[in-house]
Design a protein around this motif. Structure first.
Motif, PDB file in Angstrom:
ATOM      1  N   PRO A  91     -32.571  -3.597 -11.669  1.00  0.00           N
ATOM      2  CA  PRO A  91     -32.999  -3.935 -13.116  1.00  0.00           C
ATOM      3  C   PRO A  91     -33.368  -2.519 -13.677  1.00  0.00           C
ATOM      4  CG  PRO A  91     -34.038  -5.432 -11.834  1.00  0.00           C
ATOM      5  CD  PRO A  91     -33.267  -4.877 -11.071  1.00  0.00           C
ATOM      6  N   ALA A  92     -34.175  -1.777 -12.853  1.00  0.00           N
ATOM      7  CA  ALA A  92     -34.892  -0.304 -13.249  1.00  0.00           C
ATOM      8  C   ALA A  92     -33.570   0.614 -13.627  1.00  0.00           C
ATOM      9  CB  ALA A  92     -35.642  -0.069 -12.358  1.00  0.00           C
ATOM     10  N   LYS A 124     -31.821  -0.018 -16.839  1.00  0.00           N
ATOM     11  CA  LYS A 124     -32.810   0.190 -18.040  1.00  0.00           C
ATOM     12  C   LYS A 124     -32.709   1.823 -17.888  1.00  0.00           C
ATOM     13  CE  LYS A 124     -35.629   0.250 -21.127  1.00  0.00           C
ATOM     14  NZ  LYS A 124     -37.225  -0.074 -21.056  1.00  0.00           N
ATOM     15  N   THR A 125     -32.771   2.463 -16.940  1.00  0.00           N
ATOM     16  CA  THR A 125     -32.635   4.198 -17.018  1.00  0.00           C
ATOM     17  C   THR A 125     -31.333   4.263 -17.588  1.00  0.00           C
ATOM     18  OG1 THR A 125     -34.134   4.161 -15.335  1.00  0.00           O
ATOM     19  CG2 THR A 125     -32.991   6.320 -15.833  1.00  0.00           C
ATOM     20  N   LYS A 126     -30.186   3.861 -16.919  1.00  0.00           N
ATOM     21  CA  LYS A 126     -28.882   4.146 -17.246  1.00  0.00           C
ATOM     22  C   LYS A 126     -28.690   3.649 -18.871  1.00  0.00           C
ATOM     23  CE  LYS A 126     -27.744   6.367 -13.710  1.00  0.00           C
ATOM     24  NZ  LYS A 126     -27.498   7.721 -13.842  1.00  0.00           N
ATOM     25  N   GLN A 141     -30.725   3.703 -21.031  1.00  0.00           N
ATOM     26  CA  GLN A 141     -31.256   4.873 -21.913  1.00  0.00           C
ATOM     27  C   GLN A 141     -30.396   6.026 -21.866  1.00  0.00           C
ATOM     28  OE1 GLN A 141     -35.131   5.042 -19.925  1.00  0.00           O
ATOM     29  NE2 GLN A 141     -36.080   3.966 -21.597  1.00  0.00           N
ATOM     30  N   TYR A 185     -34.561  11.197 -23.249  1.00  0.00           N
ATOM     31  CA  TYR A 185     -34.039  10.694 -22.105  1.00  0.00           C
ATOM     32  C   TYR A 185     -34.681  11.448 -20.850  1.00  0.00           C
ATOM     33  CZ  TYR A 185     -31.083  10.071 -17.941  1.00  0.00           C
ATOM     34  OH  TYR A 185     -30.612   9.742 -16.680  1.00  0.00           O
ATOM     35  N   GLN A 187     -41.136   8.725 -15.559  1.00  0.00           N
ATOM     36  CA  GLN A 187     -40.744   8.003 -14.201  1.00  0.00           C
ATOM     37  C   GLN A 187     -41.191   8.639 -12.923  1.00  0.00           C
ATOM     38  OE1 GLN A 187     -37.157   5.584 -13.337  1.00  0.00           O
ATOM     39  NE2 GLN A 187     -36.340   6.212 -15.503  1.00  0.00           N
ATOM     40  N   PHE A 234     -45.163   1.235 -14.829  1.00  0.00           N
ATOM     41  CA  PHE A 234     -43.812   0.885 -14.537  1.00  0.00           C
ATOM     42  C   PHE A 234     -43.467  -0.195 -15.554  1.00  0.00           C
ATOM     43  CE2 PHE A 234     -40.211  -1.402 -12.239  1.00  0.00           C
ATOM     44  CZ  PHE A 234     -39.569  -0.290 -12.358  1.00  0.00           C
ATOM     45  N   TYR A 287     -43.286   0.911 -18.963  1.00  0.00           N
ATOM     46  CA  TYR A 287     -42.130   1.538 -19.102  1.00  0.00           C
ATOM     47  C   TYR A 287     -40.860   1.005 -19.296  1.00  0.00           C
ATOM     48  CZ  TYR A 287     -38.322   4.787 -18.461  1.00  0.00           C
ATOM     49  OH  TYR A 287     -37.051   5.496 -18.511  1.00  0.00           O
ATOM     50  N   ASN A 288     -40.570   0.095 -18.394  1.00  0.00           N
ATOM     51  CA  ASN A 288     -39.418  -0.960 -18.437  1.00  0.00           C
ATOM     52  C   ASN A 288     -39.445  -2.109 -19.300  1.00  0.00           C
ATOM     53  OD1 ASN A 288     -37.537   0.510 -16.661  1.00  0.00           O
ATOM     54  ND2 ASN A 288     -38.737  -0.164 -14.915  1.00  0.00           N
ATOM     55  N   PHE A 323     -40.075  -4.916 -18.648  1.00  0.00           N
ATOM     56  CA  PHE A 323     -39.410  -5.990 -17.901  1.00  0.00           C
ATOM     57  C   PHE A 323     -39.638  -6.067 -16.532  1.00  0.00           C
ATOM     58  CE2 PHE A 323     -35.744  -7.405 -15.349  1.00  0.00           C
ATOM     59  CZ  PHE A 323     -35.433  -8.754 -16.000  1.00  0.00           C
ATOM     60  N   SER A 359     -38.809  -7.926 -12.541  1.00  0.00           N
ATOM     61  CA  SER A 359     -38.203  -9.191 -12.023  1.00  0.00           C
ATOM     62  C   SER A 359     -38.510  -8.771 -10.332  1.00  0.00           C
ATOM     63  CB  SER A 359     -36.661  -8.836 -12.087  1.00  0.00           C
ATOM     64  OG  SER A 359     -36.213  -7.798 -11.364  1.00  0.00           O
ATOM     65  N   ASN A 372     -36.906  -7.744  -7.933  1.00  0.00           N
ATOM     66  CA  ASN A 372     -36.367  -6.556  -7.319  1.00  0.00           C
ATOM     67  C   ASN A 372     -37.533  -5.365  -6.974  1.00  0.00           C
ATOM     68  OD1 ASN A 372     -35.215  -3.742  -7.697  1.00  0.00           O
ATOM     69  ND2 ASN A 372     -33.394  -4.995  -7.054  1.00  0.00           N
ATOM     70  N   ASN A 422     -31.453   8.930 -10.682  1.00  0.00           N
ATOM     71  CA  ASN A 422     -31.243   8.656 -12.007  1.00  0.00           C
ATOM     72  C   ASN A 422     -30.467   9.937 -12.467  1.00  0.00           C
ATOM     73  OD1 ASN A 422     -32.622   6.248 -12.464  1.00  0.00           O
ATOM     74  ND2 ASN A 422     -34.310   7.397 -12.061  1.00  0.00           N
TER      75      ASN A 422
END
Lengths: 410, 321
Positions: A81-82, A85-87, A89, B25, B32, B221, B224-225, B227, B229, B231, B268
């Motif tokens: 999930p994280a 989200k980053t991708k 964005q 971005y 992060q 976090f 930030y998200n 959301f 879950s 994970n 990322n």
């Protein structure tokens, strides 16, 4: 500065050397398509097929949609999930995409849903989470594949009416996609007089299904909702334990996806499945799509590749309606949701007011033809809505299908 | 002197980041990095300074995440939700600490792993509370003093302030007598005990402090998200945080920050250019273990010193062997 080398994007326009963070105008009339997929980890197989399907579509169109060149930008979410989200964005803020195709998994989709609504970028995903087009809708979301339960409603109908099954056990992975599929099957099957006698939920990473399969007895059939590579293991063990000879097996679209056919042995023969796409469907666009997939990637396409291919067709149809314009996002999403196509790899379809597809669901039987396995279409349910034949209001007033809903009748 | 100058330059660079970083971005990526750096700073208190390797810290990170998302969804105000989440976090951390501090070494590792998995299992299976693998959405980011954090720049500054507070508090803690006695319990627990120190209590306090910062990172976090879950609580997340600490340099103040930057950038940014980015990340970890077993920060300091001495024509200490 413009470090675009090595990036898996292909550019059909001219002004290519733009800085990655330059404003959208740098794309010089190009439509920018972002693909959120999974290329690493356990979901990578489906993610790869998503990329293949969209690539085949763009190749057929010469990377031109509605008179505008198209640039495809592929981002790997890593299947979490994280990362999604980053991708997302990255695609929206850095690459300034006009559409996003993907992501693959429901938990990725749910993680980016709020952001997509805020960023106002039309999102075309294959992820099946029912509530994305039901109780928690998103006005920038379009789903041309199916909700988790959409194919299993007609399968329940078929199992009760045409197969005359009375008592069925269900087995599926222990997560939301499994619950929603099984719930849809149970509700319609029991509505037609059948009965679910047992629901089994092996954890996602179960290596051996034997302890679960050993609990199956005194039934007329077994329904499974496995996904990924699990169907292959499941069918081997199911046949190996001698259950296949006793109880016919049914499954959802991921359980007998056409892309898995090359990996199945005789273990899976005779399985009845319900899917929103079948490579067996005889439409002009599907014949061409299947031929191109086989030629370019050496495999018959399944739902993941067909899904992104169809998403590409929807994007093209929407662009044709807006005259290729993408600036006005409200007009763009309205055009996308108003798309109604006839010749597609899944046949005729349109969208409901939540952006979810209303289209064919095929009941198939897995057979061997000319030495290779195929899913032969035995019945087509046309214009299947995510609400099946139920009243929309009443449907939405009920909770989403879960591990214990609908409950087992004792 | 040089250190103070370097710190001032780094601080200025961070404070001016929105000016020299192009676009939201990359600023989000920097946010992060700071969030994971706070997480790794917290974990490092146990791993580096107490010698207790925890494989369950993602559980604490995740508890704070879930608590704040759940409280906001239940209708609590943002401040109440944040304070409530911290209270839940501290209670969980205390229970976590009491259970796991019954042992040290491998035993500690196994217990933290087990508790982390229990918390993950709860997030995954207590569907009424957590939404199962569909997770919980956070409707909006908080607005401290009426400033909206919805966009990249204000959120970055918010994160930066929390990060600086975390860094300063950890630095003060390490330099304090309590920090010194914590290092004592790491190196000579029996001698510390013989000297009259309450080894258990010192470790317990360090655990609470470590859990606090891990949880604060979890809160950020979640903001930030927007959301959360299951994970977030997975074993993979715990292991990733541990890798940040170890690759950067455990038991150093700046090591975990370097480790967090390395992992976030690879995951990322590099993944947009290199398809097999996790292979590259693995190769980098192997290289760190081979060439700088003490971690990125102390390792590069050592190599830099040696290079400096060689450039000045002084044979490196022990280099004559």
């Amino acid at each position: 500065m413009a470090r675009k080398f090595g990036r898996r994007s292909f550019l059909a326009g001219t002004a290519a050397a733009a800085m990655p963070w330059a404003p959208a105008v740098a794309g010089a009339q190009g439509v920018r398509l972002g693909l959120l997929t999974v290329k690493t980890g356990p979901l990578a197989q489906g993610g790869l097929q998503m990329e293949q399907g969209l690539s085949v579509f763009l190749k057929q169109k010469g990377s031109m949609l509605a008179g505008r060149p198209v640039e495809l930008i592929v981002a790997d979410t890593g299947g979490n999930p994280a990362g999604a989200k980053t991708k997302a964005q990255e695609l929206v803020e850095r690459d300034k995409v006009d559409f996003i195709v993907g992501p693959l998994a429901a938990f990725e989709l749910l993680a980016i849903s709020a952001y997509i609504e805020q960023a106002q970028v039309p999102l075309l995903s294959l992820a099946a989470a029912d509530d994305m087009t039901q109780r928690k809708p998103n006005s920038y979301f379009v789903r041309a594949s199916a909700t988790s339960s959409q194919c299993d409603h007609p399968l329940g109908d078929y199992a009760a009416k045409e197969m005359n099954l009375k008592r069925v056990a269900t087995i599926s992975e222990d997560f939301a996609f499994g619950y929603e599929q099984a719930g849809g099957f149970q509700r319609v099957f029991e509505g037609e007089g059948g009965r679910i006698v047992k629901k089994l939920w092996p954890p996602l990473n179960t290596a051996d299904f034997t302890p679960f399969l050993a609990q199956i007895a005194d039934v007329d059939g077994v329904w499974n909702g496995f996904a990924g590579a699990n169907p292959i293991k499941f069918n081997q063990q199911y046949a190996g334990l001698g259950l296949k000879a006793k109880y016919p097996v049914l499954g959802g679209w991921t359980a007998y996806d056409d892309a898995l056919l090359k990996s199945f042995g005789d273990d899976a023969m005779g399985a009845i499945s319900a899917a929103w796409y079948s490579s067996d469907l005889d439409t002009a666009s599907n014949r061409r799509f299947v031929a191109d997939m086989v030629k370019q990637y050496g495999n018959v396409p399944g739902g993941y590749a067909a899904g992104t291919f169809i998403n590409g067709m929807c994007i093209e149809a929407a662009l044709e309606k807006t005259g290729g314009k993408t600036d006005d996002r409200a007009t763009l999403i309205a055009a996308l949701r108003g798309v109604s196509l006839t010749d597609t790899p899944r046949g005729t379809f349109h969208f409901d007011r939540f952006g979810n597809v209303v289209g064919n669901v095929f009941i198939r039987r897995l057979e061997r033809k000319d030495g290779r396995l195929v899913n032969t279409i035995v019945k087509t349910y046309p214009n299947v809505s995510q609400f099946w034949t139920f009243d929309e209001k009443k449907y939405l007033a009920q909770p989403v299908y879960s591990r214990d809903y609908p409950p087992l009748r004792s | 002197m040089i250190r103070a100058a370097a710190a001032a330059v780094a601080l200025c660079a961070l404070a001016a980041a929105p000016l020299w970083i192009p676009g939201g971005y990359y600023l989000n990526i920097l946010s992060q990095i700071l969030i994971y750096a706070i997480f790794a700073l917290g974990l490092n208190l146990l791993v580096g300074y107490a010698g207790l390797v925890s494989l369950g810290h993602a559980g604490l990170f995740g508890v704070a995440c879930y608590a704040v998302a759940w409280l906001v969804a239940a209708g609590a105000g943002q401040l109440v939700a944040a304070l409530g989440a911290l209270a839940v976090l501290l209670a969980t951390t205390a229970a976590f600490a009491v259970l796991s501090l019954r042992s040290a070494g491998i035993g500690f590792l196994m217990i933290t792993l087990a508790i982390g998995q229990i918390l993950w299992g709860m997030a995954y299976r207590w569907i009424d509370l957590t939404g199962g693998d569909n997770g919980i959405n956070l409707a909006a980011r908080p607005q401290p003093f009426g400033i909206s954090l919805a966009f990249a720049t204000p959120f970055y500054y918010f994160t930066l302030i929390v990060f600086l507070v975390a860094l300063a508090s950890v630095a003060v803690f390490i330099a304090s007598p309590l920090g010194a006695s914590l290092k004592g319990t790491r190196d000579q627990p029996r001698r510390m005990s013989a000297l009259g120190y309450n080894v258990w209590l010192i470790r317990f306090l360090a655990f609470l402090f470590s859990g606090l910062w891990s949880g604060v990172a979890g809160l950020l976090f979640c903001y930030y998200n927007q959301f959360v879950s299951p994970n977030v609580l997975s074993l993979g997340s715990s292991a990733e945080a541990l890798l940040m600490v170890i690759s950067g340099g455990s038991g150093t103040l700046l090591g975990p920050i370097a480790g967090a930057a390395l992992v976030v950038v690879m995951k990322n940014v590099a993944s947009a250019y290199i398809e097999r980015w996790n292979f590259l990340l693995g190769a980098i970890f192997v290289a760190i273990v081979l060439f700088m077993p003490e971690g990125l920060v102390p390792g590069s300091a050592r190599l830099g010193r040696r290079l400096w001495l060689r450039l000045r024509g002084v044979p490196a200490a022990g280099g004559a062997r």
